[in-house]
Design an enzyme around this catalytic site. Structure first.
Site, PDB file in Angstrom:
ATOM      1  N   SER A 272       0.796  -1.227   0.000  1.00 38.33           N
ATOM      2  CA  SER A 272       0.000   0.000   0.000  1.00 38.33           C
ATOM      3  C   SER A 272       0.828   1.277   0.000  1.00 38.33           C
ATOM      4  O   SER A 272       0.394   2.283  -0.542  1.00 38.33           O
ATOM      5  CB  SER A 272      -0.937   0.000   1.206  1.00 38.33           C
ATOM      6  OG  SER A 272      -0.220  -0.211   2.401  1.00 38.33           O
TER       7      SER A 272
ATOM      8  N   HIS B 173      -5.033  -3.618  -2.468  1.00 43.13           N
ATOM      9  CA  HIS B 173      -4.731  -2.640  -3.527  1.00 43.13           C
ATOM     10  C   HIS B 173      -4.603  -3.251  -4.912  1.00 43.13           C
ATOM     11  O   HIS B 173      -4.654  -2.540  -5.912  1.00 43.13           O
ATOM     12  CB  HIS B 173      -3.454  -1.871  -3.177  1.00 43.13           C
ATOM     13  CG  HIS B 173      -3.609  -1.043  -1.955  1.00 43.13           C
ATOM     14  ND1 HIS B 173      -4.107   0.238  -1.986  1.00 43.13           N
ATOM     15  CD2 HIS B 173      -3.395  -1.333  -0.654  1.00 43.13           C
ATOM     16  CE1 HIS B 173      -4.172   0.706  -0.754  1.00 43.13           C
ATOM     17  NE2 HIS B 173      -3.746  -0.224   0.081  1.00 43.13           N
TER      18      HIS B 173
ATOM     19  N   LYS C 101     -11.578   0.201  -1.969  1.00 45.92           N
ATOM     20  CA  LYS C 101     -10.485   0.832  -2.715  1.00 45.92           C
ATOM     21  C   LYS C 101     -10.865   0.853  -4.194  1.00 45.92           C
ATOM     22  O   LYS C 101     -11.738   1.612  -4.566  1.00 45.92           O
ATOM     23  CB  LYS C 101      -9.182   0.131  -2.364  1.00 45.92           C
ATOM     24  CG  LYS C 101      -8.838   0.532  -0.923  1.00 45.92           C
ATOM     25  CD  LYS C 101      -7.712  -0.157  -0.261  1.00 45.92           C
ATOM     26  CE  LYS C 101      -7.542   0.442   1.140  1.00 45.92           C
ATOM     27  NZ  LYS C 101      -6.868  -0.437   2.082  1.00 45.92           N
TER      28      LYS C 101
END
Ligand SMILES: *Cc1c(COP(=O)(O)O)cnc(C)c1O
Length: 403
Positions: free
Chosen positions: A184, A212, A244
């Site tokens: 991240s 991610h 995300k």
């Protein structure tokens, strides 16, 4: 800490002295803002800090799905999943996530933080060992602590180090190796092929937190595991988040039926908490659908990442050294927290929101600006950021070890 003592004030003052005090900003959005614009204290800024990689968080179809579901099902779930909180939207989303990740089953969690606590504490306990990448997300580290297992961190992205730790653990067996898929704060990927081989050879579970990578990496957006051409045998436990790239909220774990059933039976972060609202699940279903139907979002994102890197290097921006796939997380290495904060401040003045990331989120002396790109950014926004970074980094000075 003593109650009501001046120690609280002293603790806060100490953070400020070390340039480590965090500031929370209230973000305002209006209809006239584009999907990458935010307003802070009345200033309109281009947001280069969100994890909204595919530009879906403010997509009207997600808001519509949420609204329609809320009218039909209400705003709240009313109970935990194992009581009466598990609804049709949750069930469908779990089935769609299992299909998307190519696993037999998936189970939803309210947050990725809780999903990681659930997985690690279910698979590891006292007398066992957990191995983590040194730069793993805080939630994996907290999960390791909570599990009561002995845990050890191996050098970042170093599968050889992980393997020798696995081999050394004969007395107390290593049951779990856990890593972020796409890191991240660094934007690089874990060496999953080698970790999968070593974990299998030593009979350890491999847990990949792909918060991610999902939606972003791999030919079909199935994440870091797809990028490496691996499957559920290689990576038996996959954690993903929905807040995300998928632009909604929540998280899930996908894997074999018994794994998922055991999590539901035993994981306290699953059992003892209210189910996430069904409208949130409805929004996540919509974003999963759009992200698969519109591969141009991933293509656009990679084109912007390449554009940003080329422009930033031309402007001598100290980008983190790069290897592996290009990813939308592009850290600008400044070293000290003070420099990172100064650069953040100057970027605000220039119309960009790029947040300085400081210890303890990243190791000492590696403070950075974490630039993230979104498919919703325009070429002009990206070019302007690279140019502003060039001027500002030259003024504040880069970290000595950066390129
Ligand atoms: C954001 C993040 C989490 C936590 O997910 P939430 O749903 O935000 O709680 C876990 N792991 C990684 C690597 C993350 O980046």
């Amino acid at each position: 800490m003593k109650r009501g003592s001046p120690e609280l004030t002293a603790a806060l003052a100490q953070l400020a002295d070390q340039h480590l005090r965090r500031v929370r900003r209230t973000v305002a959005l209006s209809d006239s803002d584009s999907r990458t614009q935010i307003q802070i204290d009345g200033h309109r800024l281009v947001d280069f800090s969100s994890n909204d990689y595919l530009g879906l968080a403010r997509h009207p179809a997600l808001a519509t799905a949420m609204g329609e579901c809320a009218r039909a099902c209400g705003a709240g779930s009313g109970a935990s999943h194992m009581v009466t909180g598990h609804g049709v939207e949750h069930q469908r989303l779990e089935e769609e996530l299992a299909a998307f990740t190519g696993r037999a089953r998936a189970v939803l969690f309210s947050t990725g933080y809780m999903a990681n606590l659930a997985v690690i504490t279910t698979l590891a306990g006292r007398g066992e060992r957990v191995l983590l990448d040194r730069l793993s997300h805080a939630s994996l580290i907290d999960a390791g602590l909570l599990s009561g297992a002995r845990f050890k961190r191996y050098a970042h992205a170093d599968a050889t180090a992980a393997e020798s730790d696995l081999a050394a653990g004969r007395g107390s067996p290593t049951t779990v190796v856990a890593t972020d898929g796409l890191f991240s704060m660094d934007g690089d990927v874990a060496p999953l092929e080698a970790l999968a081989r070593a974990s299998r050879a030593h009979g350890a579970w491999l847990v990949v937190d792909d918060a991610h990578g999902l939606g972003v990496l791999g030919a079909n957006g199935r994440g870091t595991v797809e990028h490496f051409g691996l499957d559920g045998d290689d990576v038996p436990v996959l954690m993903g988040t929905l807040g995300k790239a998928f632009g909604a909220f929540g998280a899930f774990v996908a894997g074999a039926p018994d794994l998922i059933e055991l999590l539901m039976q035993k994981a306290r972060p699953y059992i003892y908490t209210t189910a996430l609202p069904q409208p949130v699940a409805a929004a996540a279903r919509k974003s999963l659908e759009i992200s698969q139907r519109e591969p141009w979002r991933r293509e656009r994102l990679s084109a912007l990442v390449r554009r940003f890197r080329t422009a930033a290097l031309r402007h001598e921006v100290p980008l983190a050294p790069h290897s592996g796939p290009l990813t939308p997380i592009q850290p600008v290495m400044l070293g000290s927290s003070e420099k990172a904060l100064a650069a953040q401040q100057e970027l605000f003045r220039a119309g960009f929101c790029v947040i300085a990331i400081r210890p303890p989120t990243v190791p000492r002396d590696t403070a950075r600006l974490r630039v993230t790109l979104s498919a919703a950014h325009t070429d002009a926004q990206v070019d302007a950021l690279a140019e502003a970074l060039g001027h500002i980094c030259a003024r504040v000075g880069a970290a000595p070890e950066a390129v």
